[in-house]
Design an enzyme around this catalytic site. Structure first.
Site, PDB file in Angstrom:
ATOM      1  N   ASP A 153       0.736  -1.366  -0.039  1.00  0.00           N
ATOM      2  CA  ASP A 153      -0.247   0.271   0.194  1.00  0.00           C
ATOM      3  C   ASP A 153       1.129   1.023   0.516  1.00  0.00           C
ATOM      4  OD1 ASP A 153      -1.778  -2.105  -0.201  1.00  0.00           O
ATOM      5  OD2 ASP A 153      -2.961  -1.772   2.124  1.00  0.00           O
ATOM      6  N   CYS A 171      -2.112  -3.432   7.336  1.00  0.00           N
ATOM      7  CA  CYS A 171      -1.780  -3.895   6.082  1.00  0.00           C
ATOM      8  C   CYS A 171      -0.298  -4.897   6.047  1.00  0.00           C
ATOM      9  CB  CYS A 171      -2.108  -2.844   5.439  1.00  0.00           C
ATOM     10  SG  CYS A 171      -4.280  -2.773   5.166  1.00  0.00           S
ATOM     11  N   LYS A 221      -6.961  -5.441  -2.877  1.00  0.00           N
ATOM     12  CA  LYS A 221      -8.268  -5.288  -2.183  1.00  0.00           C
ATOM     13  C   LYS A 221      -8.638  -4.517  -1.443  1.00  0.00           C
ATOM     14  CE  LYS A 221      -3.995  -4.280   1.251  1.00  0.00           C
ATOM     15  NZ  LYS A 221      -4.673  -3.529   1.953  1.00  0.00           N
TER      16      LYS A 221
HETATM   17  C1  VGL Z   1      -4.904   0.506   5.895  1.00  0.00           C
HETATM   18  C2  VGL Z   1      -6.201   1.191   6.873  1.00  0.00           C
HETATM   19  C3  VGL Z   1      -7.240   1.340   6.010  1.00  0.00           C
HETATM   20  C4  VGL Z   1      -3.743   0.119   5.538  1.00  0.00           C
HETATM   21  C5  VGL Z   1      -5.659   0.463   4.217  1.00  0.00           C
HETATM   22  O1  VGL Z   1      -2.777   0.309   3.999  1.00  0.00           O
HETATM   23  O2  VGL Z   1      -2.739   0.068   6.130  1.00  0.00           O
HETATM   24  N1  VGL Z   1      -5.118   0.565   7.667  1.00  0.00           N
HETATM   25  N2  VGL Z   1      -7.297   0.502   4.795  1.00  0.00           N
END
Ligand code: VGL
Ligand code: ZN
Length: 197
Positions: free
Chosen positions: A9, A151, A106
């Site tokens: 991410d 994540c 995702k």
């Molecule tokens: C994430 C919160 C919501 C992350 C993704 O990438 O850690 N955290 N969506």
């Protein structure tokens, strides 16, 4: 070579100026790019929510970072982030995406969040990443990216449970750290046999 770099991410919304900015999120990008050539495979994950996703505080008229009970358990409600097709959901422009063999998205199901790169937050719906890694014979995983305590950590825990050899390179991760979540998740990862480097 059986090792894969899993880059979690590294998207604009998780970097400074983004909707769910992680402090120092952009500091890790050069180091991640520099690691890529040491691996047989590079996999990128991309948080990829439809507008109005059930993990967004706005979808419930609630405050960001409050909690809600979902059918699959407690869920943090986040500021609206990583909406499909928006600039916030795009990878940070400094990230070397050319080297990626695989990009796994995702969190695209409206009713369920997905922190882990392997399973959604019900811990049963697979993303397909396990099959990809196994069919390529990739058994040693190094995880880096954002956010350490969400994540990255959930991905590491699932990978360890699935029997992969897992290292989290902490210097190339940054955390949200909500109410001590970083220390809690580091302890869980160590207990699960993840190497926290
Ligand atoms: C994430 C919160 C919501 C992350 C993704 O990438 O850690 N955290 N969506
Ligand atoms: Zn998300």
């Amino acid at each position: 070579m059986t090792n894969a770099l899993i880059v979690i991410d590294v998207q604009n919304d998780f970097c400074p100026g983004g909707a769910l900015a992680v402090a120092g999120g952009d500091e890790i990008i050069a180091g991640i790019n520099g690691l890529m050539d040491d691996f047989a495979a590079v996999v990128l994950t991309q948080d990829w929510h439809p507008a109005g996703h059930s993990s967004f505080a706005d979808s419930h008229g609630a405050d960001p970072f409050s909690m809600i009970e979902m059918p699959y358990g407690p869920q943090v409600l986040w500021p609206t982030h990583c909406v499909q097709g928006t600039g916030g959901a795009a990878f940070h422009s400094d990230l070397n995406t050319d080297r990626a063999d695989m990009i796994i998205r995702k969190g695209f199901r409206p009713q369920i969040d997905s922190y882990s790169a392997f399973f959604e937050n019900d811990h049963t719906t697979p993303t397909g990443l396990e099959g990809y890694l196994r069919t390529r014979g990739l058994t040693k995983l190094v995880l880096v990216g954002l956010a350490t305590d969400f994540c990255v950590a959930y991905s590491a825990l699932d990978a360890a449970k699935l029997g992969f050899d897992v290292t989290v390179q902490m210097g190339l991760c940054r955390a949200i750290d909500l109410d001590g979540s970083l220390a809690g998740m580091v302890a869980k990862m160590k207990a699960a046999g993840v190497v926290v480097a």
